[in-house]
Design a protein around this motif. Structure first.
Motif, short mmCIF file in Angstrom:
data_model
loop_
_atom_site.label_atom_id
_atom_site.label_comp_id
_atom_site.label_asym_id
_atom_site.label_seq_id
_atom_site.Cartn_x
_atom_site.Cartn_y
_atom_site.Cartn_z
N PHE A 163 54.01 151.42 -82.30
CA PHE A 163 54.46 150.29 -81.60
C PHE A 163 53.90 150.13 -80.29
N GLU A 164 53.94 151.33 -79.55
CA GLU A 164 53.46 151.44 -78.34
C GLU A 164 51.73 151.11 -78.15
N LEU A 165 51.10 151.54 -79.20
CA LEU A 165 49.54 151.12 -79.12
C LEU A 165 49.32 149.61 -79.72
N THR A 166 50.15 149.13 -80.39
CA THR A 166 50.17 147.89 -80.81
C THR A 166 50.59 146.79 -79.65
N TYR A 167 51.82 146.98 -78.93
CA TYR A 167 52.14 146.14 -77.83
C TYR A 167 51.87 146.71 -76.49
N ALA A 168 50.92 147.61 -76.39
CA ALA A 168 50.50 147.98 -74.96
C ALA A 168 49.87 146.80 -74.06
N PRO A 169 50.50 146.74 -72.71
CA PRO A 169 49.97 145.47 -72.15
C PRO A 169 48.40 145.35 -72.01
N ALA A 170 47.70 146.17 -72.05
CA ALA A 170 46.12 146.14 -71.94
C ALA A 170 45.72 145.25 -73.29
N MET A 171 46.37 145.54 -74.37
CA MET A 171 45.77 144.81 -75.54
C MET A 171 46.27 143.34 -75.51
N SER A 172 46.64 142.89 -74.36
CA SER A 172 46.82 141.31 -74.19
C SER A 172 45.61 140.68 -73.62
N PHE A 173 44.79 141.78 -72.91
CA PHE A 173 43.54 141.01 -71.99
C PHE A 173 42.36 141.70 -72.50
N VAL A 174 42.27 142.66 -73.46
CA VAL A 174 40.84 142.97 -73.88
C VAL A 174 40.63 142.47 -75.30
N SER A 175 39.29 142.41 -75.57
CA SER A 175 39.22 142.18 -76.93
C SER A 175 38.86 143.25 -77.82
N GLN A 176 38.08 144.29 -77.21
CA GLN A 176 37.33 145.66 -77.74
C GLN A 176 37.78 146.74 -77.10
N PRO A 177 38.24 147.72 -77.38
CA PRO A 177 38.72 148.10 -78.70
C PRO A 177 40.00 147.32 -79.20
N THR A 178 40.30 147.07 -80.22
CA THR A 178 41.66 146.30 -80.72
C THR A 178 42.52 147.44 -80.72
N SER A 179 43.96 146.98 -80.75
CA SER A 179 44.86 147.97 -81.03
C SER A 179 44.74 148.54 -82.36
N GLY A 180 44.13 147.80 -83.40
CA GLY A 180 43.90 148.23 -84.72
C GLY A 180 42.89 149.49 -84.58
#
Length: 196
Positions: A163-180
């Motif tokens: 959950f934390e890697l999926t919803y990490a704030p940085a994932m809202s702003f970067v395209s790579q690497p993805t949360s996946g």
């Protein structure tokens, strides 16, 4: 057609308010969304909001809990349909990539924390909800792998990682690497997966 009971009508009103509030909070943010906007958009009076919620903070917390329930049910369905730990890791990564980009949740939660200044009782209740979600996910995933090393893992830790890697704030702003991408690396390390 049978007439709705008062309880059924109130439940529908409450659900509509939560749905509209979620749309407005995720689109405009916590601070910019008012109870007047929520009521008007939902087609109710502000009084309808107050007959269902003590105020904006309680309504936001209901929105947050509903999002958590839906996220948990979605990820549990993904893990439940997996045939192996490797299959589960790939399915989780794909789910994460879709989920991390929906709704601006990390930023919204941070904004709420700064604006509303939640009390200690709120923090405790949220911690209880989060830990239960993490544990449920971790237990289901750990059931797919029966190696001695994973038996030592705390289900809560495994669920929190996802959950934390999926919803990490940085994932809202970067395209790579993805949360996946991050989850593939982390979970393969945790489970000693053979896939590169």
């Amino acid at each position: 057609m049978a007439r709705m009971t008062r309880e059924e009508s109130q439940a529908l009103t409450r659900a509509k308010l939560i749905s509209v509030a979620q749309t407005l909070f995720t689109r405009d943010g916590y601070a910019a969304t008012s109870l007047d906007q929520i009521a008007e958009t939902a087609g109710f009076s502000k009084g309808a909001v107050y007959s269902n919620f003590e105020g904006k903070e309680e309504l936001f917390l209901e929105v947050l809990e509903e999002h958590g329930r839906l996220s948990l049910s979605g990820i549990l369905a993904v893990v439940n349909s997996a045939q192996s730990i490797d299959d589960a890791i790939e399915r989780i990564a794909q789910w994460s990539e879709k989920s991390s980009r929906k709704g601006n949740w990390p930023t919204l939660i941070l904004e709420y924390s700064r604006q509303a200044k939640p009390t200690a009782s709120f923090r405790k209740s949220q911690e209880k909800v989060l830990r239960a979600q993490w544990r449920a996910l971790g237990e289901q995933l750990l059931n797919l792998d029966d190696t001695p090393a994973t038996k030592k893992l705390a289900p809560e830790t495994v669920g929190a990682l996802i959950f934390e890697l999926t919803y990490a704030p940085a994932m809202s702003f970067v395209s790579q690497p993805t949360s996946g991408d991050l989850l593939r690396v982390a979970l393969r390390g945790v489970f000693g997966s053979a896939n590169p």
